[in-house]
Design a protein around this motif. Structure first.
Motif, PDB file in Angstrom:
ATOM      1  N   ARG A 180      25.148  19.436  35.167  1.00 23.45           N
ATOM      2  CA  ARG A 180      25.435  19.532  36.590  1.00 23.45           C
ATOM      3  C   ARG A 180      26.824  18.956  36.864  1.00 23.45           C
ATOM      4  O   ARG A 180      27.248  18.017  36.224  1.00 23.45           O
ATOM      5  N   LYS A 181      27.444  19.552  37.831  1.00 24.74           N
ATOM      6  CA  LYS A 181      28.733  19.008  38.258  1.00 24.74           C
ATOM      7  C   LYS A 181      28.449  17.806  39.139  1.00 24.74           C
ATOM      8  O   LYS A 181      27.652  17.861  40.060  1.00 24.74           O
ATOM      9  N   ARG A 182      29.106  16.711  38.824  1.00 28.51           N
ATOM     10  CA  ARG A 182      28.940  15.516  39.628  1.00 28.51           C
ATOM     11  C   ARG A 182      30.121  15.366  40.554  1.00 28.51           C
ATOM     12  O   ARG A 182      31.267  15.509  40.147  1.00 28.51           O
TER      13      ARG A 182
END
Length: 124
Positions: free
Chosen positions: A121-123
């Protein structure tokens, strides 16, 4: 009015009764007809049935059969799709569901659902 038979004439009366029963059976078309056995349908003697009758016998919409024909057992005569009795049984068996029973594929899919996703996931 019918005459009553003497008490000692039991076997003769029994034979007359048996003859009457046999006569009734002959007139009625046999014991199966009297017991209510289903009459043979002329459609049952056909080797193949089309979409309409197959859908009717499976109690499903014809459109459902047409949309999924590539995944269902059937016969093809040129452009004509036909189903045999065995094909109809196979289609029915393909969609058998036993509540509470876990198949091996269900168990495997449950394990896959518990594994973490491999996508990151992109944080922000």
């Amino acid at each position: 009015m019918a005459a009553l038979a003497p008490a000692n004439a039991g076997p003769a009366v029994d034979l007359q009764g048996l003859a009457a029963v046999v006569g009734l059976l002959t007139q009625a078309g046999g014991l199966d007809a009297l017991l209510g056995s289903p009459a043979t349908d002329p459609r049952d003697k056909r080797l193949h049935v089309g979409y309409g009758e197959a859908a009717e016998r499976l109690n499903i919409p014809e459109k459902w059969l047409r949309e999924r024909i590539s995944t269902l057992p059937h016969r093809k005569f040129g452009k004509f799709v036909q189903f045999t009795e065995d094909d109809l049984h196979a289609i029915s068996d393909m969609h058998f569901v036993s509540p509470g029973a876990k198949s091996q594929t269900d168990g495997e899919s449950a394990l896959l659902a518990l594994q973490p996703s491999k996508r990151s996931r992109k944080r922000s």
